[in-house]
Each structure stands twice: as C-alpha cells, then as structure tokens.
Design a protein around this motif. Structure first.
Motif, PDB file in Angstrom:
ATOM      1  N   ASN A  97      12.629 -17.330 -27.143  1.00 22.51           N
ATOM      2  CA  ASN A  97      12.909 -18.750 -27.343  1.00 22.51           C
ATOM      3  C   ASN A  97      14.023 -19.233 -26.426  1.00 22.51           C
ATOM      4  N   HIS A  98      15.014 -18.370 -26.169  1.00 23.71           N
ATOM      5  CA  HIS A  98      16.124 -18.738 -25.283  1.00 23.71           C
ATOM      6  C   HIS A  98      15.779 -18.487 -23.818  1.00 23.71           C
ATOM      7  N   LEU A  99      14.978 -17.445 -23.563  1.00 23.71           N
ATOM      8  CA  LEU A  99      14.618 -17.078 -22.186  1.00 23.71           C
ATOM      9  C   LEU A  99      13.089 -17.025 -22.089  1.00 23.71           C
ATOM     10  N   PRO A 100      12.435 -18.155 -21.982  1.00 20.00           N
ATOM     11  CA  PRO A 100      10.959 -18.178 -22.024  1.00 20.00           C
ATOM     12  C   PRO A 100      10.285 -17.462 -20.861  1.00 20.00           C
ATOM     13  N   ASN A 101      10.988 -17.247 -19.761  1.00 18.49           N
ATOM     14  CA  ASN A 101      10.375 -16.623 -18.589  1.00 18.49           C
ATOM     15  C   ASN A 101      10.527 -15.104 -18.549  1.00 18.49           C
ATOM     16  N   VAL A 102      11.263 -14.540 -19.494  1.00 17.27           N
ATOM     17  CA  VAL A 102      11.500 -13.103 -19.460  1.00 17.27           C
ATOM     18  C   VAL A 102      10.245 -12.354 -19.926  1.00 17.27           C
ATOM     19  N   LYS A 103       9.938 -11.249 -19.267  1.00 16.95           N
ATOM     20  CA  LYS A 103       8.831 -10.386 -19.657  1.00 16.95           C
ATOM     21  C   LYS A 103       9.391  -9.240 -20.497  1.00 16.95           C
ATOM     22  N   VAL A 104       8.955  -9.167 -21.739  1.00 20.91           N
ATOM     23  CA  VAL A 104       9.430  -8.134 -22.658  1.00 20.91           C
ATOM     24  C   VAL A 104       8.332  -7.102 -22.831  1.00 20.91           C
ATOM     25  N   HIS A 105       8.638  -5.867 -22.472  1.00 23.06           N
ATOM     26  CA  HIS A 105       7.680  -4.776 -22.634  1.00 23.06           C
ATOM     27  C   HIS A 105       8.146  -3.911 -23.802  1.00 23.06           C
ATOM     28  N   ALA A 106       7.405  -3.953 -24.883  1.00 21.38           N
ATOM     29  CA  ALA A 106       7.778  -3.209 -26.082  1.00 21.38           C
ATOM     30  C   ALA A 106       6.530  -2.625 -26.718  1.00 21.38           C
ATOM     31  N   TYR A 107       6.739  -1.624 -27.560  1.00 19.98           N
ATOM     32  CA  TYR A 107       5.628  -0.998 -28.269  1.00 19.98           C
ATOM     33  C   TYR A 107       6.052  -0.788 -29.713  1.00 19.98           C
ATOM     34  N   PHE A 108       5.198  -1.211 -30.612  1.00 16.52           N
ATOM     35  CA  PHE A 108       5.461  -1.033 -32.037  1.00 16.52           C
ATOM     36  C   PHE A 108       4.393  -0.108 -32.609  1.00 16.52           C
ATOM     37  N   TYR A 156      10.377   0.000 -24.890  1.00 19.55           N
ATOM     38  CA  TYR A 156       9.449   0.949 -25.487  1.00 19.55           C
ATOM     39  C   TYR A 156      10.182   1.953 -26.369  1.00 19.55           C
ATOM     40  N   ASP A 157       9.629   2.183 -27.543  1.00 23.48           N
ATOM     41  CA  ASP A 157      10.148   3.185 -28.483  1.00 23.48           C
ATOM     42  C   ASP A 157      11.595   2.938 -28.890  1.00 23.48           C
ATOM     43  N   CYS A 158      12.008   1.675 -28.923  1.00 18.48           N
ATOM     44  CA  CYS A 158      13.288   1.306 -29.539  1.00 18.48           C
ATOM     45  C   CYS A 158      12.970   0.936 -30.980  1.00 18.48           C
ATOM     46  N   GLN A 159      13.118   1.877 -31.868  1.00 19.79           N
ATOM     47  CA  GLN A 159      12.573   1.744 -33.210  1.00 19.79           C
ATOM     48  C   GLN A 159      13.287   0.696 -34.054  1.00 19.79           C
ATOM     49  N   LEU A 160      14.518   0.301 -33.666  1.00 16.38           N
ATOM     50  CA  LEU A 160      15.260  -0.686 -34.444  1.00 16.38           C
ATOM     51  C   LEU A 160      15.094  -2.104 -33.915  1.00 16.38           C
ATOM     52  N   ILE A 161      14.300  -2.254 -32.867  1.00 19.92           N
ATOM     53  CA  ILE A 161      13.973  -3.582 -32.346  1.00 19.92           C
ATOM     54  C   ILE A 161      12.787  -4.145 -33.127  1.00 19.92           C
ATOM     55  N   THR A 162      12.872  -5.415 -33.491  1.00 17.43           N
ATOM     56  CA  THR A 162      11.791  -6.032 -34.266  1.00 17.43           C
ATOM     57  C   THR A 162      11.121  -7.160 -33.486  1.00 17.43           C
ATOM     58  N   THR A 166      19.541  -2.237 -31.365  1.00 12.46           N
ATOM     59  CA  THR A 166      18.953  -3.071 -32.410  1.00 12.46           C
ATOM     60  C   THR A 166      18.746  -4.499 -31.885  1.00 12.46           C
ATOM     61  N   ASP A 167      18.325  -5.381 -32.778  1.00 10.78           N
ATOM     62  CA  ASP A 167      18.144  -6.785 -32.406  1.00 10.78           C
ATOM     63  C   ASP A 167      19.433  -7.445 -31.947  1.00 10.78           C
ATOM     64  N   GLN A 168      20.581  -6.895 -32.348  1.00 15.75           N
ATOM     65  CA  GLN A 168      21.858  -7.460 -31.905  1.00 15.75           C
ATOM     66  C   GLN A 168      21.973  -7.418 -30.383  1.00 15.75           C
ATOM     67  N   SER A 169      21.429  -6.391 -29.770  1.00 15.82           N
ATOM     68  CA  SER A 169      21.463  -6.307 -28.307  1.00 15.82           C
ATOM     69  C   SER A 169      20.704  -7.465 -27.676  1.00 15.82           C
ATOM     70  N   LEU A 170      19.576  -7.819 -28.255  1.00 20.40           N
ATOM     71  CA  LEU A 170      18.803  -8.937 -27.722  1.00 20.40           C
ATOM     72  C   LEU A 170      19.577 -10.243 -27.867  1.00 20.40           C
ATOM     73  N   ASP A 171      20.309 -10.391 -28.960  1.00 23.08           N
ATOM     74  CA  ASP A 171      21.139 -11.585 -29.133  1.00 23.08           C
ATOM     75  C   ASP A 171      22.232 -11.647 -28.069  1.00 23.08           C
ATOM     76  N   HIS A 172      22.776 -10.482 -27.698  1.00 31.80           N
ATOM     77  CA  HIS A 172      23.831 -10.448 -26.673  1.00 31.80           C
ATOM     78  C   HIS A 172      23.306 -10.811 -25.291  1.00 31.80           C
TER      79      HIS A 172
END
Length: 471
Positions: free
Chosen positions: A437-448, A422-428, A403-409
C-alpha cells in the motif's frame, strides 16, 4: 538474457530459425594500410560508382549517397540484409564494411556456423572491432583462424560457450590481432595454459579477460598472461578450481590496475593471496570471492585498509566471516553499493547497522540465510541515508527472526524495487499488503507453506484426496 540494441547489436530472448544472409555481394572490407587505417587507394570502393545516372528511385536521386550510408549504419543485422536485397546499389551500401563494425549473433547462435563467420570476416575485414559469438557452438578453430587473419583490428571478442574452440584459436588471435582488448573465452573447456601464454606474449593491450569454467587453466598460464598484460583491469575466473594463492600473487605483482576480480568458486583461494591483492591493487572496485570457503576476516580487514574505493563485494557462502570484518569494511569503504552476504551465518545486526550508518550509496543487499538477523537490523536500514535515496533490492530469504515489523521499517524506502522473503515464517500476508500500500511498485517475492488440514472426523475413508476439486 537481454542485450541492449545499439547499432547492429542484437536484442533477443529467442532463437531464429534462419541465419541472416551475409553472403550477398562484394563490399568494402576495410583492409588496413601500413598506418593502421583503411586503405584509400584507387582500387577501393568508390561512393560515386554505386549509383548509375539512370537510377529511377526517388530516394536514391534525392539523398546523397553518404547520407544513405549513414542511415544504414543504424540498422541491425536483419534490416541490413533485407536492404541488401532491394537493389544492386542498396546491396553495396548495406554490406559496406563500415556498417559492420559491431556484430552480435546472439539471436542466431543456433544457426551460425563456421561459414558465416568466415564470410563475415572476409567482408568486414579491418572495419570489424566488436564481435560476439556467444553460444555459437558450431563455430570451430578454422573459422576463427580465418577471422583473425582478416579482422586484425578487432578489439572486443566474445567467444563464451563456443565449446569446439581450442588453443589454436587464441594462438591465431595472438598472431594477428595485437589490438585485442577484451576477450571472453569462458565455458570453452579445451582451452589450456597455451592460450594464455600466447595472449600474454602478443596482446599487450588486453584489459579484460574471462576464463571462467576453463578447468585446464593453471597458475602457469596466469603467470605468463599477467607478465605480458600489465594493463589488465578485469580478470574473471569463476569455477577455475586449479587457481590458488600463487595465481593471485602474479595478478597483484604484475597487474596493479585491476578493478574487477571475480574468483567465485575458486575454493583453493586463501587469505594469503587475498592480502596480496588488497595491498597491491588499491583501485579494486568489484570483488567476488563467493564460495571461497577458506577466506576469513583477515581479508575483509585488509580490504578495509587498502581498498577504500570498493563498490561491490560478493562473499556468499563464507561461513567464517564475522561482524568484526564487516564492521571494519563498512567504516572504511563508504562507496559500497552492492553487498552479497548470503549464508554468512555468523553475522548479526551489528554488521547491518554499520552498513546502514556508513554506506549511504547502498543499492543492493543480500542477507539470505543469515539466521541471526532480526527486525533491529532492518530498523537501522530503514532509517539510514540509503533507504530513501538508493536502496532498491533487499534479500531476506530464510531469515527466521524477521517479522512484519521489518516491513513497516521499510516503508520509507521509496526506491525499493524488489524484496525477497522466501521462508520467512513470521512474515504475514497482512504485513506484505501494508508494504504494498505504501510502495505499490515494489515486487515482493514470498512463499507461504500451505496450512495442514485438520484430520477428518469420522471413520469413513475419503473418496478423493484433499487437493482435488470437484466441479
């Protein structure tokens, strides 16, 4: 594919439409004398004879010829060939064999044919030590036979995807090139055991070989190769489905210095062969056994005991591996940097917690399709020593409990460069924005997945489908 530019090594994504002209003028060919060094007889090329006294070019009159030759040594293939067309004197310098010790035809692979290779071999002779013909599918056995006869000081040779080559090429190399150390003949389907046998008998200095996707190679060829090449450190055999435990027995017995072993897709490999490798090859640093579906925790337990210097482990698709094996590995192999655990479906948060606690150098971790992984795993990872120092890549595709808690960690992972969701359905989207906002250089690959629109009200039929936009 990108290759670092160094000397005359090429860098390129595209393909040129014109082959570099390397057939311009005679050059010093580096013919070896009896002691293995270029001959210094009076018939060889003389620096003092390159320029005439009437040469009017300022650069030719001001700079020593040795310095000009040194400058040319930094140019790539295209620049050298252009310089060779400036004047007769520059032609001699640009095409001097000492400038062609390392040649990579990657950019010109479509246009490089047998004639180019033969001309190169005659010109460079004993100077050439490193040649890449990767992807040059027009090159055949005849050209490589000529090459082997003229370039007998070759040390590194890349023939990947040269699909016209047969055993004749390796037999020529074995006959004429005893200094050969690195050879890539991957994706050359006609290659058989006869090639490995020839190399094993005549190339004792071989330290690295890649025979991936050579389907005709069997344990018989591997046995002769390993018997004759005791210094072998790198053995890559991806997709060689004929190789099983007996091939591993030979590698373990005759090549104890092995540091890199890639057996991806060798589906006949089992624990018995891997146990032999682990016990006899204690210097092993890189191991890929992805899609070797018969391997179990026994292999991981043996690696934990005998291979403490392991740096990279790729075991994607091994559905029999459990927390017991990975926990033991983490507690013993503290130098682990890269772990690919994709589709190791039985592992839980316990494995990730142990990796976080005992592997401070962890750089890349793939947990894709590990459906039992939860936010608790990422919490341990985010507070581990590797999080703020080394972790750069984290893959969490198809982890439905994340979930989003993982991203906070992960906000303390200041070196994180890429995360797969990809296909992490509980990620928003909101969770991803907080991370960015905390890691502006990170590349996030996600699909909604697109939201299903509500059914239309009323009984009238729609004139346009929902995906159409009218301007």
């Amino acid at each position: 594919m990108v290759r670092q530019q160094n000397g005359v090594e090429m860098n390129g994504h595209g393909r040129k439409t014109k082959t570099p002209d390397i057939a311009l003028a005679p050059i010093r060919n580096g013919s070896s004398s009896s002691n293995g060094h270029p001959s210094s007889s009076s018939s060889t090329w003389k620096m003092s004879r390159v320029f005439s006294e009437s040469d009017e070019s300022l650069i030719n009159r001001k700079l020593p010829k040795e310095l000009l030759l040194r400058i040319f040594s930094w140019l790539d293939i295209v620049a050298l060939c252009r310089c060779a067309q400036v004047s007769k004197s520059w032609n001699v310098l640009a095409l001097d064999g000492s400038n062609w010790q390392k040649v990579d035809f990657f950019e010109f692979q479509v246009d490089v044919d047998s004639g180019v290779v033969e001309n190169l071999a005659r010109r460079c002779g004993g100077f050439l030590k490193n040649l890449s013909l990767s992807g040059c599918q027009a090159v055949g056995d005849s050209a490589l036979s000529t090459f082997a006869q003229h370039c007998n000081n070759i040390e590194k040779l890349d023939l990947q995807s040269c699909k016209r080559l047969t055993d004749r090429t390796c037999q020529s190399l074995a006959r004429h090139c005893p200094k050969l150390q690195v050879l890539d003949i991957s994706s050359c389907p006609p290659i058989t055991d006869q090639s490995l046998k020839a190399l094993g008998h005549s190339c004792p200095m071989l330290t690295s070989i890649n025979i991936s996707w050579c389907d005709l190679i069997t344990v018989n060829g591997v046995r002769v190769l390993t018997e004759g090449c005791a210094n072998l450190k790198i053995f890559i055999a991806k997709g060689c489905v004929s190789l099983g435990d007996e091939a591993l027995f030979n590698i373990a017995r005759f090549c104890p210095e092995i540091e890199l072993l890639n057996l991806q897709g060798c589906r006949n490999i089992q624990d018995e062969g891997m146990l032999e490798i682990a016990e006899r090859c204690s210097k092993l640093k890189y191991l890929c056994i992805s899609n070797c579906s018969h391997v179990t925790d026994q292999t991981l337990l043996s690696l934990a005991i005998h291979c403490p210097n392991l740096v990279t482990l790729e075991c994607a698709g091994l559905s029999q591996l459990t927390d017991a094996g990975f926990q033991a590995l983490a507690r013993s192999c503290h130098y682990l940097e890269r772990m690919d655990l994709e589709e190791c479906i039985l592992i839980t948060d316990a494995s990730v917690s142990q990796l976080a606690a005992y592997c401070p150098s962890l750089e890349s971790l793939s947990l894709s399709h590990c459906e039992l992984i939860t936010d608790d795993s990422i919490r341990h990872l985010g507070s581990s020593p590797c999080s703020s120092e080394t972790l750069t890549v984290l893959e969490l595709d198809n982890c439905p409990l994340i979930t989003d808690q993982s991203l906070d960690h992960l906000m303390n992972c200041h070196n994180l460069q890429r995360i797969e969701l990809y296909d992490c359905q509980l990620i928003t989207r909101a969770g991803i924005r907080r991370l960015r906002n905390h890691l502006p250089n990170v590349k996030v690959h996600a699909y909604f997945a697109p939201v299903t629109p509500p059914p239309s009200s009323g009984g009238t039929r729609q004139r346009f489908c929902r995906c159409c936009v009218l301007l």
